[in-house]
Design an enzyme around this catalytic site. Structure first.
Site: not given
Ligand code: G6P
Length: 609
Positions: A2, A27, A74, A100-101, A482, A486, A489, A505, A604
């Protein structure tokens, strides 16, 4: 998570708040809302979705007023909806606040408040704060009511509060969620980070946990939990507004991918001493002696920063001879980590605010370990709470999916390897070799960009695929992870990153003509093994896109598509091999018209656990 922004001063608040929200949108963007003091009333508007939806709803309507608070959400407690959007208020519609929290004990508090007649209009944890303040205000003035409320809640908050009966004030408070107060000519702008502030001023004050500021148009006063006045220092920020804007690129993500040569250059500037085969890291000067005695490093981080940590394990163990463990911060903090005086805990974090990483660092501190940070955002909580550290100087990273912060982290980790290695057994010759190759990386990265259009075409060719397997060995195993992250996401495509040797495997069972693989097959110490793995995929009809070393013509016969990267030292290959994977994911997602800068469900800076 947020983002919150608040303004108090002589200017019109609404445009400043809306602009601020847009800059904080990375955010979270599940909903947005604003409350402005206007003609003795508080006018609130909220909308589901991005800030532009809020703007559409306000639709040019004049809401005059010089004080206001705003929020971009968020969602954690309660689904994204107008009723759950901030600002939230009390029963009497006097107290409005943005948060925010997470308020962890909100259920108990809500039940108690309901028993005494409070009516709730949202499913959020935040709303209890407004009702608690309302309740305490029956006995004490607003400021004390806020303090008593905060003493009652468990959890984290960055908060901005206005009260209809105190039209010249904003109260802001912080515990575990960042809050910065920007000092401008004719007022103050307070926000979750500097992005909304930087266009107005470079003078800021960082609030600490347990501090509250009472802000009026002409001044502010910071107090702590003991109600004692705290003198705050004004810090100077060095990011320009231009650095935070798109510079003509379609997306921040593409701009940030293209900025990587500069970001790597900035990470090394004044630190890499090629002639001496050394790295000078000013932020580690005070702990240099302790680092000489270090026997073990534990890296804690999340997301992309975690993969930078995995690359570091290979670097540190191979060249500095230091045993290195890499842990998801969210796991580390709940385990019983075994730490001693000869172990340092290193946080790698772009934002410096990731809740799990911060908690891991605090846990390490409790246990008496030395804590270090590699952090991009100057003045962020982790940067301030670690014993020593190195800043990335990568500039603001706005795209939610991390790119330039990652290669910047890898550069600093390479510098750190030199630093630790040269304190130990690494020879001058080896140090110089690494330093020389590292200095060349920015130019080598630029060569990869020349193939951008080719990568775009390959992304288009595979645009029908809904699954990918990303494979790499040794230094490139974290890069496979990574690469997969990407595309997951930003393109919402299923992708798995795997160490190539493990493919046989399990994942090999997935391979068929519709399940392509991305293989990192650079000419390094594991090249031959990698080629065998590619043969195994081809033998099962799987398609392969290879990232290979320039000049390796023979690989073209083996795979379906090749993207070349220049040759460098094996240890530095990740700095180059990740670039085509970033571009592939970007073009794949952008080609489908997806909002790559703000992928769904992500944020983010994850300031919740
Ligand atoms: C979020 C972001 C990722 C980032 C991760 C860790 O999940 O979307 O891009 O890698 O947080 O963030 P940090 O700021 O600690 O590097």
């Amino acid at each position: 998570m947020c983002g919150i922004v608040a303004y108090i001063g002589k200017k019109e608040a609404l445009p400043i708040l809306i602009d601020g929200l847009k800059r904080l949108e990375y955010r979270g963007y599940d909903s947005a809302g604003v409350s402005v003091f206007s003609g003795g009333k508080i006018i609130t508007e909220k909308a589901v979705g991005k800030v532009v939806e809020l703007e559409n709803k306000i639709n040019g309507r004049d809401i005059p007023g010089k004080i206001g608070i705003a929020h971009t959400r968020w969602a954690t407690h309660g689904k994204p909806s107008e009723k759950n959007a901030h600002p939230h208020c009390d029963c009497g519609k006097n107290i409005f606040l943005v948060h925010n929290g997470i308020i962890e004990n909100y259920k108990e508090l809500k039940a108690d408040l309901e028993k005494i007649g409070h009516k709730f209009s949202s499913d959020t944890d935040t709303e209890v704060l407004a009702h608690l303040i309302e309740e305490y205000k029956k006995q004490v003035p607003i400021k004390e009511a806020v303090w008593r409320t905060l003493a009652h809640v468990e959890g984290t908050y960055g908060l901005a509060i206005i009260d209809r009966n105190e039209p010249e004030k904003i109260f802001v408070a912080r515990n575990g969620s960042p809050l910065v107060l920007g000092v401008i000519d004719d007022g103050y702008i307070i926000a979750s980070d500097i992005a909304p502030i930087v266009r107005y001023t470079n003078q800021v004050i960082y609030l600490e946990d347990g501090e509250m500021a009472e802000v009026t148009p002409c001044g502010f006063q910071v107090t702590n939990l003991k109600r004692k006045k705290v003198e705050k220092e004004i810090s100077k920020i060095d990011w320009t507004l231009e650095e935070a804007e798109k510079k003509g690129y379609d997306h921040f993500m593409l701009k940030e991918i293209m900025e990587q040569p500069e970001a790597v250059e900035n990470a090394m500037r004044g630190r890499l001493v090629v002639k001496e085969g050394m790295a000078k890291l000013g932020g580690l000067r005070d702990v240099a002696d302790s680092l000489r005695d270090l026997e073990r490093l534990v890296i804690v981080s999340c997301g992309t920063s975690f993969y930078a940590g995995l690359v570091a394990k290979y670097m540190f163990e191979e060249y500095a001879g230091i045993r290195t463990d890499v842990e998801f911060a969210s796991e580390f903090r709940y385990r019983k980590p075994i730490l001693n005086q000869k172990t340092a805990v290193l946080a790698i974090t772009q934002s410096g605010e990731t809740a799990d990483t911060l908690a891991a660092i605090r846990e390490a501190k409790n246990k008496g370990a030395m804590t270090l940070g590699i952090v991009n955002v100057v003045g962020s909580t982790i940067a301030r709470e670690t014993d020593a550290g190195v800043y990335n100087h990568a500039g603001p990273e706005i795209g939610v999916a991390s790119t330039k912060a990652f290669t910047s982290q890898l550069s600093i980790l390479a510098l750190f390897t030199l630093f630790l290695g040269r304190q130990r057994d690494m020879s001058f010759v080896m140090g110089k070799r690494i330093a020389e190759e590292l200095a060349k990386v920015p130019e080598l990265m630029k060569k990869i960009f020349k193939d951008s259009q080719k990568i775009k075409k390959i992304a288009k060719k595979y645009s029908g695929s809904s699954d990918f397997l990303y494979l790499g060995r040794k230094y490139n195993y974290p890069i496979a992870m990574e690469g997969a992250l990407k595309i997951k996401e930003i393109a919402y495509v299923h992708a798995e990153g795997y160490p190539f040797g493990e493919m046989k495997h399990g994942p090999i069972a997935l391979i068929d003509e519709n399940f392509p693989s991305v293989a990192i097959a650079t000419r390094d110490s594991v090249y031959e093994k990698t080629l065998s793995g590619i043969q195994e995929i081809k033998a099962r009809g799987g398609k392969v896109i290879a990232v290979a070393t320039a000049g390796d013509k023979s690989i073209e016969k083996l795979v379906d598509d090749v993207i070349y990267i220049p040759k460098t030292l094996e240890m530095l290959t990740p700095l180059l091999s990740v670039v085509p994977l970033q571009l592939f994911a970007y073009y794949f997602a952008a080609g489908k018209g997806l909002d790559v800068d703000k992928p769904r469900n992500l944020a983010k800076s994850v300031t919740v656990e």
